[in-house]
Scaffold this active site. Sequence first.
Site, PDB file in Angstrom:
ATOM      1  N   THR A   1      -1.397  -7.388  -0.515  1.00  0.00           N
ATOM      2  CA  THR A   1      -0.219  -7.222  -0.904  1.00  0.00           C
ATOM      3  C   THR A   1       0.997  -8.045  -0.555  1.00  0.00           C
ATOM      4  O   THR A   1      -0.115  -9.131   0.325  1.00  0.00           O
ATOM      5  CB  THR A   1       0.081  -5.854   0.522  1.00  0.00           C
TER       6      THR A   1
ATOM      7  N   ILE B   1       0.661  -0.829   0.145  1.00  0.00           N
ATOM      8  CA  ILE B   1       0.430   0.033   0.149  1.00  0.00           C
ATOM      9  C   ILE B   1       0.539   1.368   0.498  1.00  0.00           C
ATOM     10  O   ILE B   1       0.930   2.511  -0.467  1.00  0.00           O
ATOM     11  CB  ILE B   1      -0.901  -0.170   1.302  1.00  0.00           C
TER      12      ILE B   1
ATOM     13  N   ASN C   1       1.993   5.339   7.229  1.00  0.00           N
ATOM     14  CA  ASN C   1       1.350   3.982   7.272  1.00  0.00           C
ATOM     15  C   ASN C   1       2.465   2.446   7.220  1.00  0.00           C
ATOM     16  O   ASN C   1       1.204   1.370   7.271  1.00  0.00           O
ATOM     17  CB  ASN C   1       1.572   3.789   5.018  1.00  0.00           C
TER      18      ASN C   1
ATOM     19  N   LYS D   1       3.358  13.741  15.548  1.00  0.00           N
ATOM     20  CA  LYS D   1       4.269  14.597  16.381  1.00  0.00           C
ATOM     21  C   LYS D   1       5.702  14.841  15.912  1.00  0.00           C
ATOM     22  O   LYS D   1       5.188  16.551  15.362  1.00  0.00           O
ATOM     23  CB  LYS D   1       4.679  13.440  17.345  1.00  0.00           C
TER      24      LYS D   1
ATOM     25  N   LYS E   1      -8.062   1.163  21.794  1.00  0.00           N
ATOM     26  CA  LYS E   1      -8.656   1.768  21.897  1.00  0.00           C
ATOM     27  C   LYS E   1      -8.781   2.073  22.768  1.00  0.00           C
ATOM     28  O   LYS E   1      -9.184   3.182  23.853  1.00  0.00           O
ATOM     29  CB  LYS E   1     -10.226   1.059  21.444  1.00  0.00           C
TER      30      LYS E   1
ATOM     31  N   TYR F   1      -6.795  -2.830  17.218  1.00  0.00           N
ATOM     32  CA  TYR F   1      -7.789  -1.886  16.994  1.00  0.00           C
ATOM     33  C   TYR F   1      -8.080  -1.946  19.195  1.00  0.00           C
ATOM     34  O   TYR F   1      -7.943  -0.561  19.556  1.00  0.00           O
ATOM     35  CB  TYR F   1      -8.704  -2.346  16.614  1.00  0.00           C
TER      36      TYR F   1
END
Length: 265
Positions: free
Chosen positions: A200, A16, A90, A123, A151, A147
């Site tokens: 990919t 990607i 990425n 940053k 979170k 995830y």
Amino acid sequence: MSTARVAIVTGGAQGIGEAIALRLADDGVDVVVSDIPGKEEQLATVVKQIELKGRRSLFVTANVSVEADIKGLVDKTVEAFGGLDIMIANAGITLFKPFLDTTPEDWDKMFATNTTGVMLSYKYAALQMIKQGRGGRIIGIFAMSAYSASKFAVRGLTQAVGETQFDSEVEPLFMVGNIAQELRPHKITVNCYAPGFILTPMLAHPDDDKFGGLGSVAKMAAKMPDDLEGAKPSVVAELVAYFTKPEAYFVTGQTINVDGGLMFD
Ligand SMILES: NC(=O)c1ccc[n+]([C@@H]2O[C@H](COP(=O)([O-])OP(=O)(O)OC[C@H]3O[C@@H](n4cnc5c(N)ncnc54)[C@H](O)[C@@H]3O)[C@@H](O)[C@H]2O)c1
């Protein structure tokens, strides 16, 4: 002096990241591609392709989880091309392992790359863009694998910071919404893309040929629907290219899924 905008793409040696780097070059952007040491040959090939499109390019090896590397990446970019307008955070890794086999070392490595790596990229890009005073585009990968845990980590961080600065309901992963609000006065937008089942090298498994080609084992392991066909990395690159455009200045704090409808959120 060139007036072209300048981008950094981490994890840009393949997949990607490579597709995004080439797509941004098509839009007239000069691109610094970065990846871990050991990927120099692939990076040099991407640089050559970008130069063939008439844009300036160079590669810098950097491990996104190492602060000095990311600072060095931004510094080298500014030194070579005079500034930084677009950061594509990425780089990421995934773990094809059942949870019960996962070690603390696996976990730490995943967080170091997918969480700390994105934070550092955001940053140092933001610091440079604020210094320049001409706005910018910061775009990050939403790594599904981290995830749930991230979170909750983010929620804890937010509550520790207090509610004066941040709302109580946070966006997953780095509070994209809140970072977007913090950087809005500097005309910097912050958005995320959340890929799923993009064909990919990340999805490659030695048994793929037995089950229908690249991604077939990953698809079975993740219990994805049979009728879901994987997409090329260029599909993600097209969305990212939109986020970088000057006219996308009003789109910020968003996470967009590019996954054929695997998730709706
Ligand atoms: N392919 C998918 O379906 C999919 C799904 C969800 C998320 N993603 C995410 O999309 C991003 C791109 O993935 P891809 O599919 O192109 O995978 P890929 O494995 O082909 O490419 C990822 C690149 O990131 C680099 N990288 C890994 N760790 C790094 C580090 N510490 N520092 C710098 N570079 C590092 C790798 O060397 C590699 O070149 C990743 O963040 C990945 O987690 C991909």
